[in-house]
Design a protein around this motif. Structure first.
Motif, PDB file in Angstrom:
ATOM      1  N   PHE A   1      -7.355  18.978  -3.789  1.00  0.00           N
ATOM      2  CA  PHE A   1      -8.479  18.900  -3.774  1.00  0.00           C
ATOM      3  C   PHE A   1      -9.026  17.735  -4.747  1.00  0.00           C
ATOM      4  CE2 PHE A   1      -8.072  23.390  -2.859  1.00  0.00           C
ATOM      5  CZ  PHE A   1      -8.859  23.402  -1.853  1.00  0.00           C
ATOM      6  N   SER A   2      -8.231  17.200  -5.894  1.00  0.00           N
ATOM      7  CA  SER A   2      -8.791  16.223  -6.684  1.00  0.00           C
ATOM      8  C   SER A   2      -7.964  14.902  -5.957  1.00  0.00           C
ATOM      9  CB  SER A   2      -8.283  16.317  -7.916  1.00  0.00           C
ATOM     10  OG  SER A   2      -6.907  16.279  -8.081  1.00  0.00           O
ATOM     11  N   LEU A   3      -6.891  14.843  -5.487  1.00  0.00           N
ATOM     12  CA  LEU A   3      -6.160  13.677  -4.884  1.00  0.00           C
ATOM     13  C   LEU A   3      -6.256  12.340  -6.137  1.00  0.00           C
ATOM     14  CD1 LEU A   3      -7.921  13.503  -1.394  1.00  0.00           C
ATOM     15  CD2 LEU A   3      -5.381  14.475  -2.194  1.00  0.00           C
ATOM     16  N   ASP A   4      -6.145  13.013  -7.297  1.00  0.00           N
ATOM     17  CA  ASP A   4      -6.056  11.880  -8.330  1.00  0.00           C
ATOM     18  C   ASP A   4      -4.646  11.688  -8.938  1.00  0.00           C
ATOM     19  OD1 ASP A   4      -8.809  11.448  -8.648  1.00  0.00           O
ATOM     20  OD2 ASP A   4      -9.210  12.842  -9.988  1.00  0.00           O
ATOM     21  N   LEU A   5      -3.651  12.188  -8.287  1.00  0.00           N
ATOM     22  CA  LEU A   5      -2.539  12.315  -8.640  1.00  0.00           C
ATOM     23  C   LEU A   5      -1.935  12.577  -9.937  1.00  0.00           C
ATOM     24  CD1 LEU A   5      -1.408   9.081  -6.827  1.00  0.00           C
ATOM     25  CD2 LEU A   5      -1.040  11.223  -6.098  1.00  0.00           C
ATOM     26  N   ILE A   6      -2.928  13.304 -10.634  1.00  0.00           N
ATOM     27  CA  ILE A   6      -2.489  13.721 -12.155  1.00  0.00           C
ATOM     28  C   ILE A   6      -2.093  15.057 -11.978  1.00  0.00           C
ATOM     29  CG2 ILE A   6      -3.386  14.522 -14.171  1.00  0.00           C
ATOM     30  CD1 ILE A   6      -5.468  12.022 -13.766  1.00  0.00           C
TER      31      ILE A   6
ATOM     32  N   LEU B   1      10.226  20.029 -22.520  1.00  0.00           N
ATOM     33  CA  LEU B   1      11.095  19.400 -21.306  1.00  0.00           C
ATOM     34  C   LEU B   1       9.784  19.453 -20.258  1.00  0.00           C
ATOM     35  CD1 LEU B   1      14.692  21.007 -20.879  1.00  0.00           C
ATOM     36  CD2 LEU B   1      14.008  18.760 -21.217  1.00  0.00           C
ATOM     37  N   ALA B   2       9.077  20.444 -19.994  1.00  0.00           N
ATOM     38  CA  ALA B   2       7.749  20.249 -18.950  1.00  0.00           C
ATOM     39  C   ALA B   2       6.855  19.345 -19.392  1.00  0.00           C
ATOM     40  CB  ALA B   2       7.234  21.613 -18.895  1.00  0.00           C
ATOM     41  N   ALA B   3       6.558  19.304 -20.871  1.00  0.00           N
ATOM     42  CA  ALA B   3       5.658  18.255 -21.309  1.00  0.00           C
ATOM     43  C   ALA B   3       6.144  16.812 -21.272  1.00  0.00           C
ATOM     44  CB  ALA B   3       5.114  18.597 -22.677  1.00  0.00           C
ATOM     45  N   ALA B   4       7.588  16.506 -21.416  1.00  0.00           N
ATOM     46  CA  ALA B   4       7.836  15.171 -21.713  1.00  0.00           C
ATOM     47  C   ALA B   4       8.023  14.766 -20.020  1.00  0.00           C
ATOM     48  CB  ALA B   4       9.407  15.261 -22.063  1.00  0.00           C
ATOM     49  N   ALA B   5       8.300  15.854 -19.127  1.00  0.00           N
ATOM     50  CA  ALA B   5       8.563  15.250 -17.544  1.00  0.00           C
ATOM     51  C   ALA B   5       7.163  14.849 -17.161  1.00  0.00           C
ATOM     52  CB  ALA B   5       9.174  16.013 -17.106  1.00  0.00           C
ATOM     53  N   SER B   6       6.024  15.687 -17.629  1.00  0.00           N
ATOM     54  CA  SER B   6       4.682  15.470 -16.942  1.00  0.00           C
ATOM     55  C   SER B   6       4.239  14.085 -17.806  1.00  0.00           C
ATOM     56  CB  SER B   6       3.816  16.490 -17.647  1.00  0.00           C
ATOM     57  OG  SER B   6       4.157  17.531 -17.033  1.00  0.00           O
ATOM     58  N   LEU B   7       4.508  13.746 -19.207  1.00  0.00           N
ATOM     59  CA  LEU B   7       4.112  12.737 -19.494  1.00  0.00           C
ATOM     60  C   LEU B   7       4.719  11.516 -19.037  1.00  0.00           C
ATOM     61  CD1 LEU B   7       3.644  13.617 -23.164  1.00  0.00           C
ATOM     62  CD2 LEU B   7       1.602  13.029 -21.602  1.00  0.00           C
ATOM     63  N   ALA B   8       6.102  11.626 -18.775  1.00  0.00           N
ATOM     64  CA  ALA B   8       6.731  10.340 -18.274  1.00  0.00           C
ATOM     65  C   ALA B   8       6.220  10.026 -16.616  1.00  0.00           C
ATOM     66  CB  ALA B   8       8.367  10.930 -18.083  1.00  0.00           C
ATOM     67  N   ALA B   9       6.023  11.163 -15.911  1.00  0.00           N
ATOM     68  CA  ALA B   9       5.579  10.915 -14.815  1.00  0.00           C
ATOM     69  C   ALA B   9       4.192  10.308 -14.739  1.00  0.00           C
ATOM     70  CB  ALA B   9       5.676  12.217 -13.825  1.00  0.00           C
ATOM     71  N   LEU B  10       3.397  10.733 -15.502  1.00  0.00           N
ATOM     72  CA  LEU B  10       2.013  10.161 -15.397  1.00  0.00           C
ATOM     73  C   LEU B  10       1.767   8.817 -16.093  1.00  0.00           C
ATOM     74  CD1 LEU B  10       0.088  12.879 -17.376  1.00  0.00           C
ATOM     75  CD2 LEU B  10      -0.517  11.999 -15.099  1.00  0.00           C
ATOM     76  N   TRP B  11       3.023   8.430 -16.995  1.00  0.00           N
ATOM     77  CA  TRP B  11       2.853   6.945 -17.497  1.00  0.00           C
ATOM     78  C   TRP B  11       3.833   5.812 -16.517  1.00  0.00           C
ATOM     79  CZ3 TRP B  11       3.605   9.113 -23.177  1.00  0.00           C
ATOM     80  CH2 TRP B  11       2.233   9.135 -23.445  1.00  0.00           C
ATOM     81  N   LEU B  12       5.022   6.352 -16.071  1.00  0.00           N
ATOM     82  CA  LEU B  12       5.843   5.750 -15.342  1.00  0.00           C
ATOM     83  C   LEU B  12       5.480   5.613 -13.972  1.00  0.00           C
ATOM     84  CD1 LEU B  12       8.988   6.551 -17.722  1.00  0.00           C
ATOM     85  CD2 LEU B  12       7.459   4.602 -17.489  1.00  0.00           C
ATOM     86  N   ALA B  13       5.517   6.647 -13.245  1.00  0.00           N
ATOM     87  CA  ALA B  13       5.406   6.909 -11.791  1.00  0.00           C
ATOM     88  C   ALA B  13       3.928   6.875 -11.340  1.00  0.00           C
ATOM     89  CB  ALA B  13       6.198   8.201 -11.234  1.00  0.00           C
ATOM     90  N   ARG B  14       2.931   7.400 -11.898  1.00  0.00           N
ATOM     91  CA  ARG B  14       1.627   7.440 -11.014  1.00  0.00           C
ATOM     92  C   ARG B  14       1.113   6.026 -10.832  1.00  0.00           C
ATOM     93  NH1 ARG B  14      -3.415   7.252 -12.675  1.00  0.00           N
ATOM     94  NH2 ARG B  14      -5.061   8.545 -11.223  1.00  0.00           N
ATOM     95  N   PRO B  15       1.187   4.935 -12.122  1.00  0.00           N
ATOM     96  CA  PRO B  15       0.299   3.958 -11.624  1.00  0.00           C
ATOM     97  C   PRO B  15       0.829   3.045 -10.445  1.00  0.00           C
ATOM     98  CG  PRO B  15       0.888   4.031 -13.770  1.00  0.00           C
ATOM     99  CD  PRO B  15       1.841   5.395 -13.607  1.00  0.00           C
ATOM    100  N   SER B  16       2.131   3.091 -10.311  1.00  0.00           N
ATOM    101  CA  SER B  16       2.702   2.448  -8.959  1.00  0.00           C
ATOM    102  C   SER B  16       2.235   3.287  -7.800  1.00  0.00           C
ATOM    103  CB  SER B  16       4.082   2.070  -9.069  1.00  0.00           C
ATOM    104  OG  SER B  16       4.976   3.296  -9.200  1.00  0.00           O
ATOM    105  N   ILE B  17       2.414   4.619  -7.773  1.00  0.00           N
ATOM    106  CA  ILE B  17       2.097   5.375  -6.535  1.00  0.00           C
ATOM    107  C   ILE B  17       0.536   5.167  -6.214  1.00  0.00           C
ATOM    108  CG2 ILE B  17       1.863   7.632  -5.596  1.00  0.00           C
ATOM    109  CD1 ILE B  17       4.637   8.342  -7.621  1.00  0.00           C
ATOM    110  N   ALA B  18      -0.151   5.517  -7.190  1.00  0.00           N
ATOM    111  CA  ALA B  18      -1.690   5.124  -7.170  1.00  0.00           C
ATOM    112  C   ALA B  18      -1.951   3.931  -6.597  1.00  0.00           C
ATOM    113  CB  ALA B  18      -2.294   5.581  -8.471  1.00  0.00           C
ATOM    114  N   ARG B  19      -1.348   2.858  -6.969  1.00  0.00           N
ATOM    115  CA  ARG B  19      -1.602   1.446  -6.695  1.00  0.00           C
ATOM    116  C   ARG B  19      -1.328   1.375  -4.977  1.00  0.00           C
ATOM    117  NH1 ARG B  19       1.946  -1.317  -9.303  1.00  0.00           N
ATOM    118  NH2 ARG B  19       0.848  -0.578 -11.323  1.00  0.00           N
TER     119      ARG B  19
END
Length: 153
Positions: A25-30, A57-75
């Motif tokens: 519903f949000s499509l923000d990739l967060i 581990l869940a928090a680390a994986a979430s933060l890593a995905a938000l900082w590393l993967a999300r910008p390039s995927i969103a772009r």
């Protein structure tokens, strides 16, 4: 509390599913990145890690995905192809000289099925009829062109 201790991995799975549905519903990739973290927490729970380790581990994986993967995927997802309109779409295209092009007198070229007035980019050049040229710039209704080197045979 006893049920939660016995069903930790199912809780992580439920959280991941809820976050994934909310992402639709949000499509923000967060939220999907947080769901990925919940998936890591689920795997840690299945492997028997303590609850604190699962959460870290869940928090680390979430933060890593938000900082590393999300910008390039969103772009990649949100940045579509550039729409070239008007004269700008002609820059970089090739045309053929139909009337001699010189710096002192504008000539004519066939470009995209139309006849355009043209001047050479290098004022010392004279382009003869039949020469292939590339458009470097459009100034008003005049194409600024440069000859394209003939392919070696």
């Amino acid at each position: 509390m006893e049920w939660f201790r016995d069903h930790v991995w199912e809780t992580w799975l439920g959280l991941a599913v809820v976050l994934t549905v909310a992402e639709m519903f949000s499509l923000d990739l967060i939220l999907i990145m947080l769901a990925l973290g919940a998936g890591v927490g689920m795997v840690a729970a299945l492997l028997g890690a303590p609850l604190v380790a699962q959460m870290l581990l869940a928090a680390a994986a979430s933060l890593a995905a938000l900082w590393l993967a999300r910008p390039s995927i969103a772009r990649r997802l949100h940045g579509g192809p550039d729409l070239m309109l008007g004269h700008g779409k002609l820059v970089g295209q090739q045309g053929v000289v139909t009337q001699e092009v010189a710096a002192h007198a504008a000539g004519r070229i066939r470009l995209g099925g139309e006849i355009w007035s043209a001047v050479p980019y290098d004022e010392n050049l004279t382009l003869t009829v039949g020469a292939t040229v590339e458009v470097l710039e459009i100034r008003g209704a005049t194409a600024v062109v440069h000859p394209v080197a003939a392919p070696l045979t």
